[in-house]
Design an enzyme around this catalytic site. Structure first.
Site, PDB file in Angstrom:
ATOM      1  N   HIS A 114      85.768  63.283  43.403  1.00 59.02           N
ATOM      2  CA  HIS A 114      86.761  64.277  42.983  1.00 59.02           C
ATOM      3  C   HIS A 114      87.869  64.269  44.031  1.00 59.02           C
ATOM      4  O   HIS A 114      88.299  65.308  44.524  1.00 59.02           O
ATOM      5  CB  HIS A 114      86.120  65.664  42.846  1.00 59.02           C
ATOM      6  N   HIS A 147      90.069  56.579  35.277  1.00 60.55           N
ATOM      7  CA  HIS A 147      88.925  57.370  35.707  1.00 60.55           C
ATOM      8  C   HIS A 147      87.823  57.393  34.653  1.00 60.55           C
ATOM      9  O   HIS A 147      86.641  57.372  34.984  1.00 60.55           O
ATOM     10  CB  HIS A 147      89.364  58.801  36.018  1.00 60.55           C
TER      11      HIS A 147
END
Length: 760
Positions: A112, A61
């Protein structure tokens, strides 16, 4: 081999003295060769604090380790002309573009996804909060948000767990902070059942001279942590959770999802803007994914020296936190600033005025290392670039999936098509009430679209439009789009179709498309088929932006969106931003007046592969997606701009999912003005009524024009295929020779679907 039992006292000195100490590198998500690389970089085993920093910053990420090798395609396809309006590009917290009159706009979309599946409300809320802070860190005032959302089957129990929480989180955070939500998407597909996608976009505005960057320069300058205190929420957070697939039984890892406080963030926004106005900030960085690990290493890496931080000075909500937990915590509503000593008092005066806690935790040094101490003992001593920017880079294997040949060969040609007007009418109602085409009012009515008073257009119009300059009316239009079924059939074409649709939606508002952000949602990068999809999508976007002449300013990659070995459809969400010199001239998507001439712009072909009709009516996915014609999209956008400038357009609605039939219904329902179509036979050479109505050919827009200005309109769009197909008015949608359906019946079909599932 000694096993470490008390990580709080694992100093650099201790690490050098105990080289064989067993460490939990695998539990922190690192591979064996990555751990070995860390040891080589720092010349010893890492302390537990250093290991924590590397583990979160080298996560998929945060480090983009599987994707960054392909980012060179952005640079290779960005021309000097495209860079003229680009003030800040890829690599900073968000891209910035020049929109004229001394104004700059910054915008970005991020994911998210995984936290929102684990904890829907807080996952979505902190996704919104995080993207807002990215915009704040560029020196801008946030002015609007958007939310592209994707869920599994509407009727699945887990969708009914996840969706209400996500929507409440998006609305709760945005509404409380006082930002209008001006657009986005809500898409349902079985492929997202175990991996819903929660993407969040924010746009902010500033004067060009007010742009700020994330850098720590100037030895002796102070490093200040300000905002909320650091807690145990979000330890590992998105940096770890978004870097591994979910297993079939549920999430493989469940670190604490961050907890948001929108009221604290609202105060933080105003505090930051005052700090910028006072010119007391030399460098600034928000604390999002990887928390203090990210902020300290990135600021130091981007600067001209090193940094020393006293970690025990960090204000805590939980006094039991250990040093490595403080470094990994992703607690929200925190910022880090670099301030010259002579400006420190004024900085603190401003934060005190806003009742924002601010603490000097370190300073910039003339060295080249990031050094972090804990009660006087050194627990981190590393080259900051090795943490922030020089992590592993993987050139992962990629291969075109074997299933594609059969999938592409299984086109929609064999699907039964309606042959009578009554059958077409019935299928129109079915599509209009289907999960992807039904009214999303149940969702969007939970968002404040007009707070701040500068919203000119918002959902369900094609693009969100917000005013930037209240004196001149200058503003921006933004749209996000992606049809993942198209990307499944052909990721290169599917990515370009997403780009084309967002570009077209911005153009329908009357804006001139200027720049792109993207959120690339894919399965596991360890699957060669997924990496091939990813590379093809990147290539499609890069080459498409080159052809359209608009740059990619930045974005986000979200991998590991899969459950077990089943990945989501490739979903490259594209956000396009355009500029309007005067938002009062914007064009909405609905018919407003009776007696107006209705035109279809663009060419219609028999293109139903991956269409909403095939998906809803036949549960079919196969064939090839519609043809991309970016030159036609560009010509269409210029023609629309000419028509808007001339003031001859009453409405403009792009044609995409569901084709002309859905566009006619939506344009009629928008303001309760019906339409009679008497020129369907002029839509597409040799096409039957069904295909003319439901084809999803691109570069097409449905417009209405005052009858007495039709000739003027036709002159304005010279060179664009344009056929007059009908007239607005009445309380029905009537297609001559085929069917008539009342707006009342259309509205029931369109608006009943989500309330029937979620209530209200």
């Amino acid at each position: 081999m000694t096993v470490m039992t008390d990580p709080t006292v694992d100093t650099v000195e201790n690490a050098a003295a105990t080289p064989d100490l067993e460490q939990p590198w695998a539990e922190l998500g690192l591979k064996g060769d990555e751990y070995a690389n860390i040891r080589e970089i720092i010349g010893r085993r890492p302390t537990i604090a250093e290991l924590a920093m590397y583990s979160v910053m080298w996560s998929e990420h945060c480090s983009y380790k599987s994707s960054k090798i392909h980012f060179k395609l952005w640079g290779e396809n960005t021309t000097d002309e495209m860079r003229e309006k680009l003030l800040v590009g890829i690599g900073e917290n968000a891209g910035v573009v020049d929109i004229g009159d001394g104004w700059a706009v910054t915008f970005k979309v991020e994911s998210h996804n995984h936290p929102s599946y684990v904890e829907p409300y807080q996952g979505a809320a902190t996704g919104v909060g995080g993207i807002i802070r990215d915009i704040m860190s560029m020196g801008a005032r946030p002015i609007a948000v958007m939310d592209p959302l994707r869920f599994g089957n509407l009727h699945h129990p887990d969708t009914q767990r996840v969706l209400p929480g996500v929507v409440a989180g998006v609305g709760g955070y945005g509404n409380c902070i006082g930002l209008p939500n001006i657009g986005g998407e809500v898409v349902f597909d079985d492929c997202y059942q175990g991996n819903p996608l929660v993407n969040a976009l924010c746009v902010g505005a500033m004067r060009i001279e007010d742009i700020h960057l994330a850098k720590a320069s100037g030895a002796g300058n102070k490093v200040i942590l300000f905002g909320a205190r650091t807690g145990g929420d979000g330890i590992g957070g998105v940096s770890v959770l978004a870097s591994e697939t979910f297993e079939a039984g549920g999430p493989a890892k469940r670190p604490a999802v961050q907890v948001g406080d929108p009221f604290a963030e609202k105060v933080l926004i105003e505090c930051c803007l005052d700090l910028y106005a006072a010119h007391v900030v030399d460098g600034i960085q928000d604390l999002g994914g990887a928390g203090l690990s990210c902020a300290t290493s990135e600021l130091a890496s981007n600067g001209d020296g090193g940094m020393k931080v006293e970690l025990d000075l960090v204000p805590l909500r939980d006094a039991s936190l250990q040093p490595h937990e403080i470094l990994m915590s992703e607690s929200q509503e925190r910022m880090m600033a670099v301030v010259e000593p002579g400006k420190l008092a004024e900085f603190m005066e401003i934060t005190d005025r806003w009742d924002v806690e601010a603490t000097v935790i370190g300073e910039v040094t003339d060295g080249d290392h990031l050094v972090i101490t804990w009660h006087g003992e050194t627990i981190v001593d590393v080259p900051p670039r090795s943490v922030a920017h020089e992590g592993p880079t993987y050139d992962r294997p990629l291969a075109r999936p074997d299933y594609l040949d059969a999938l592409n060969a299984d086109g929609p040609e064999s699907l039964a098509r309606p042959t009578t007007g009554d059958e077409i009418r019935a299928q129109l109602l079915t599509l209009l009430g289907s999960p992807n085409l039904c009214s999303k009012g149940w969702v969007t009515d939970q968002y404040d679209r007009y707070v701040l008073g500068n919203t000119a257009l918002a959902q369900p119009d094609d693009a969100g439009v917000v005013r930037v300059d209240e004196e001149t009316g200058r503003g921006v239009a933004i749209a996000t789009d992606c049809n993942s079924r198209f990307a499944k059939l052909d990721p290169y074409t599917g990515a370009q179709l997403a780009l084309a649709e967002a570009y077209r939606n911005v153009a329908t508002s009357g804006a001139a498309p200027l720049a792109v952000t993207d959120c690339l949602n894919f399965g596991s990068p360890e699957d060669p088929g997924v990496m091939w999809q990813f590379r093809e999508a990147i290539r499609g976007i890069a080459e498409g932006c080159r052809d359209l002449g608009i740059p990619v300013t930045g974005g986000n990659v979200s991998f590991y969106n899969q459950t077990g070995d089943v990945a989501i459809h490739p979903t490259p969400v594209i956000g396009v931003l355009g500029v309007l010199e005067d938002v009062s001239k914007r064009t909405g998507s609905g018919f407003r007046e009776s007696g107006s001439a209705v035109y279809l712009l663009g060419e219609t072909r028999d293109e139903l592969g991956g269409s909403e009709w095939a998906h809803v009516v036949h549960k079919h996915l196969g064939g090839l997606p519609p043809r991309v014609d970016l030159m036609a999209e560009q010509a269409l956008a210029k023609a629309l701009a000419t028509a808007v400038d001339a003031g001859v357009l009453e409405s403009a609605h792009d044609l995409s999912d569901g084709g002309l039939a859905i566009a006619l219904a939506e344009a009629s329902l928008r303001h309760g003005v019906g339409v009679t179509v008497d020129g369907l036979d002029r839509v597409g050479e040799g096409l039957d009524a069904f295909t003319a109505l439901f084809s999803e050919s691109t570069a097409r827009v449905l417009v209405s024009v005052a009858a007495d200005r039709a000739a003027e309109f036709e002159t304005a769009v010279t060179g664009i295929p344009a056929v007059r197909i009908g007239t607005t008015g009445g309380r029905n949608v009537e297609v001559a020779g085929q069917f008539t359906v009342s707006l009342a019946e259309l509205r029931v079909a369109h608006e009943f679907t989500l309330p029937a599932v979620f209530g209200g």
